[in-house]
Design a protein around this motif. Structure first.
Motif, PDB file in Angstrom:
ATOM      1  N   ARG A 168      54.940  30.683  36.609  1.00 30.35           N
ATOM      2  CA  ARG A 168      54.899  29.615  37.614  1.00 30.35           C
ATOM      3  C   ARG A 168      55.302  30.094  39.004  1.00 30.35           C
ATOM      4  NH1 ARG A 168      59.364  25.288  35.865  1.00 30.35           N
ATOM      5  NH2 ARG A 168      58.086  25.325  33.984  1.00 30.35           N
ATOM      6  N   GLN A 169      55.952  31.237  39.077  1.00 28.68           N
ATOM      7  CA  GLN A 169      56.369  31.757  40.375  1.00 28.68           C
ATOM      8  C   GLN A 169      55.238  32.469  41.114  1.00 28.68           C
ATOM      9  OE1 GLN A 169      60.333  33.270  38.338  1.00 28.68           O
ATOM     10  NE2 GLN A 169      60.402  33.721  40.520  1.00 28.68           N
ATOM     11  N   VAL A 170      54.162  32.780  40.386  1.00 26.45           N
ATOM     12  CA  VAL A 170      53.053  33.503  41.029  1.00 26.45           C
ATOM     13  C   VAL A 170      51.724  32.759  40.912  1.00 26.45           C
ATOM     14  CG1 VAL A 170      54.168  35.726  40.721  1.00 26.45           C
ATOM     15  CG2 VAL A 170      52.624  34.894  38.941  1.00 26.45           C
ATOM     16  N   ARG A 171      51.719  31.641  40.186  1.00 26.25           N
ATOM     17  CA  ARG A 171      50.521  30.819  40.058  1.00 26.25           C
ATOM     18  C   ARG A 171      50.925  29.351  40.038  1.00 26.25           C
ATOM     19  NH1 ARG A 171      45.633  31.422  41.157  1.00 26.25           N
ATOM     20  NH2 ARG A 171      44.692  30.607  39.262  1.00 26.25           N
ATOM     21  N   ASP A 172      49.994  28.458  40.345  1.00 26.25           N
ATOM     22  CA  ASP A 172      50.257  27.020  40.329  1.00 26.25           C
ATOM     23  C   ASP A 172      50.117  26.529  38.895  1.00 26.25           C
ATOM     24  OD1 ASP A 172      50.698  24.411  40.986  1.00 26.25           O
ATOM     25  OD2 ASP A 172      48.723  24.077  41.914  1.00 26.25           O
ATOM     26  N   THR A 173      51.182  26.653  38.126  1.00 21.24           N
ATOM     27  CA  THR A 173      51.154  26.347  36.700  1.00 21.24           C
ATOM     28  C   THR A 173      52.555  25.984  36.222  1.00 21.24           C
ATOM     29  OG1 THR A 173      50.699  27.299  34.496  1.00 21.24           O
ATOM     30  CG2 THR A 173      51.474  28.803  36.193  1.00 21.24           C
ATOM     31  N   GLU A 174      52.655  25.337  35.058  1.00 18.20           N
ATOM     32  CA  GLU A 174      53.945  25.041  34.448  1.00 18.20           C
ATOM     33  C   GLU A 174      54.420  26.186  33.566  1.00 18.20           C
ATOM     34  OE1 GLU A 174      55.927  22.319  34.986  1.00 18.20           O
ATOM     35  OE2 GLU A 174      54.453  21.974  36.587  1.00 18.20           O
ATOM     36  N   CYS A 175      53.551  27.131  33.287  1.00 19.14           N
ATOM     37  CA  CYS A 175      53.878  28.288  32.444  1.00 19.14           C
ATOM     38  C   CYS A 175      55.061  29.054  33.061  1.00 19.14           C
ATOM     39  CB  CYS A 175      52.643  29.175  32.340  1.00 19.14           C
ATOM     40  SG  CYS A 175      52.803  30.643  31.321  1.00 19.14           S
ATOM     41  N   PRO A 176      56.032  29.487  32.282  1.00 21.14           N
ATOM     42  CA  PRO A 176      56.056  29.644  30.823  1.00 21.14           C
ATOM     43  C   PRO A 176      56.704  28.485  30.065  1.00 21.14           C
ATOM     44  CG  PRO A 176      57.922  30.783  31.758  1.00 21.14           C
ATOM     45  CD  PRO A 176      57.176  30.181  32.913  1.00 21.14           C
ATOM     46  N   GLY A 177      56.659  27.294  30.618  1.00 16.13           N
ATOM     47  CA  GLY A 177      57.321  26.155  30.003  1.00 16.13           C
ATOM     48  C   GLY A 177      58.746  26.035  30.518  1.00 16.13           C
ATOM     49  N   GLU A 178      59.182  24.808  30.741  1.00 19.94           N
ATOM     50  CA  GLU A 178      60.487  24.574  31.367  1.00 19.94           C
ATOM     51  C   GLU A 178      61.649  25.159  30.560  1.00 19.94           C
ATOM     52  OE1 GLU A 178      63.044  23.342  34.350  1.00 19.94           O
ATOM     53  OE2 GLU A 178      60.860  23.457  34.323  1.00 19.94           O
ATOM     54  N   ALA A 179      61.613  24.979  29.245  1.00 19.41           N
ATOM     55  CA  ALA A 179      62.725  25.461  28.417  1.00 19.41           C
ATOM     56  C   ALA A 179      62.829  26.984  28.466  1.00 19.41           C
ATOM     57  CB  ALA A 179      62.551  24.990  26.975  1.00 19.41           C
ATOM     58  N   LEU A 180      61.694  27.670  28.336  1.00 25.92           N
ATOM     59  CA  LEU A 180      61.705  29.135  28.388  1.00 25.92           C
ATOM     60  C   LEU A 180      62.065  29.630  29.784  1.00 25.92           C
ATOM     61  CD1 LEU A 180      61.262  31.960  27.292  1.00 25.92           C
ATOM     62  CD2 LEU A 180      58.783  31.620  27.556  1.00 25.92           C
ATOM     63  N   TYR A 181      61.574  28.941  30.802  1.00 20.49           N
ATOM     64  CA  TYR A 181      61.855  29.371  32.172  1.00 20.49           C
ATOM     65  C   TYR A 181      63.358  29.330  32.459  1.00 20.49           C
ATOM     66  CZ  TYR A 181      61.500  29.773  37.244  1.00 20.49           C
ATOM     67  OH  TYR A 181      61.641  30.191  38.541  1.00 20.49           O
ATOM     68  N   LYS A 182      64.036  28.313  31.951  1.00 15.92           N
ATOM     69  CA  LYS A 182      65.483  28.227  32.149  1.00 15.92           C
ATOM     70  C   LYS A 182      66.197  29.391  31.459  1.00 15.92           C
ATOM     71  CE  LYS A 182      65.841  23.214  32.781  1.00 15.92           C
ATOM     72  NZ  LYS A 182      66.342  21.935  32.203  1.00 15.92           N
ATOM     73  N   VAL A 183      65.657  29.834  30.347  1.00 13.49           N
ATOM     74  CA  VAL A 183      66.262  30.957  29.628  1.00 13.49           C
ATOM     75  C   VAL A 183      66.123  32.254  30.426  1.00 13.49           C
ATOM     76  CG1 VAL A 183      66.073  32.453  27.592  1.00 13.49           C
ATOM     77  CG2 VAL A 183      65.963  29.974  27.332  1.00 13.49           C
ATOM     78  N   ILE A 184      64.906  32.557  30.890  1.00 13.43           N
ATOM     79  CA  ILE A 184      64.702  33.847  31.562  1.00 13.43           C
ATOM     80  C   ILE A 184      65.416  33.903  32.916  1.00 13.43           C
ATOM     81  CG2 ILE A 184      62.514  34.185  30.374  1.00 13.43           C
ATOM     82  CD1 ILE A 184      61.113  33.667  33.081  1.00 13.43           C
ATOM     83  N   GLN A 185      65.734  32.749  33.482  1.00 13.34           N
ATOM     84  CA  GLN A 185      66.474  32.749  34.741  1.00 13.34           C
ATOM     85  C   GLN A 185      67.882  33.324  34.580  1.00 13.34           C
ATOM     86  OE1 GLN A 185      65.559  28.454  35.684  1.00 13.34           O
ATOM     87  NE2 GLN A 185      65.292  29.260  37.754  1.00 13.34           N
TER      88      GLN A 185
END
Length: 254
Positions: free
Chosen positions: A206-223
């Protein structure tokens, strides 16, 4: 001396013919080799696994801390074309598949990889599956385009990144710990082998494309992962990402 050389040559020829006759007379199942070995998808020799406690099948190996399945292990189609990815790359992009859903055993994960490849090639019209690697909820890593081939997972960002897809829908739920640990181990292996820069930056799709990927739950993890980079914040920042080739950044100018 000439006579001795001639004698040795005739002896070698007789031994060669005898060996061919013996091999031809034996049933294929008795040979200490696969009579029909898998054809490598690219010009890279396949490494076959030896027997382990996990009873890994052909074309699977155990690295120090994760299992790995080559393209031939999930019956990947041959790519229509390939471009070399210049290594080491400065970025790793984390994706989720959304669909197919999470897979928890090798049969389902192999089918998931085939499903994604078919969609990318037949519907999207791409040369191959877009991701460099896929990871199942069983913790097994599946080779997509691999380390050395340019991916098609993040427009304008493929030349500077490795794309890793955690198979499943991770909008509301977090992937199993074994899946997350395999992602970290795969990245560490890439750094060790010189495919990824030691000071790489980790971003969500989602940081490089206009998308919800990789999903909110996973995104919080990788942060929370050590190499996570908050920049670029969105695809609008790509024109200011200096690692992207100038000709791509210029094409993004307003």
């Amino acid at each position: 001396m000439a006579e001795l050389c001639g004698t040795l040559l005739r002896w070698s020829i007789r031994r060669y013919k005898l060996a061919r006759w013996i091999l031809g007379a034996l049933p294929a199942k008795n040979l200490c080799m696969d009579p029909h070995p898998p054809v490598p998808t690219r010009g890279i020799p396949l490494r076959l696994a030896t027997h382990t406690e996990d009873s890994l099948s052909e074309n699977e190996i155990t690295r120090s801390n994760y299992q790995f399945v080559y393209r031939s292990g999930w019956h990947a189609r041959h790519p229509k074309s390939e471009q070399t990815l210049k290594a080491p790359v400065p970025f790793v992009v984390i994706h989720h598949s959304y669909h197919p859903k999470a897979c928890y055993d090798k049969d389902d994960c192999r089918n998931a990889m085939k499903s994604m490849q078919d969609f990318h090639m037949d519907v999207r019209g791409w040369a191959d599956i877009g991701y460099n690697f896929g990871i199942g909820s069983d913790g097994v890593v599946y080779e997509g385009r691999g380390w050395n081939v340019l991916g098609a997972h993040a427009l304008h960002f493929n030349t500077v990144s490795i794309g890793i897809c955690l198979i499943g829908d991770w909008i509301e739920t977090v992937p199993p710990s074994v899946q997350l640990q395999s992602a970290k181990a795969l990245i560490a292996h890439g750094v060790k082998k010189g495919h990824i820069m030691p000071k790489y930056k980790l971003v969500g799709h989602r940081q490089v494309r206009d998308t919800e990927c990789p999903g909110e739950a996973l995104y919080k993890v990788i942060q929370k992962w050590s190499h996570y980079a908050p920049f670029p914040r969105t695809y609008r920042d790509l024109k200011n990402v200096t690692e992207i080739p100038a000709y791509i950044r210029e094409s993004l100018e307003d």
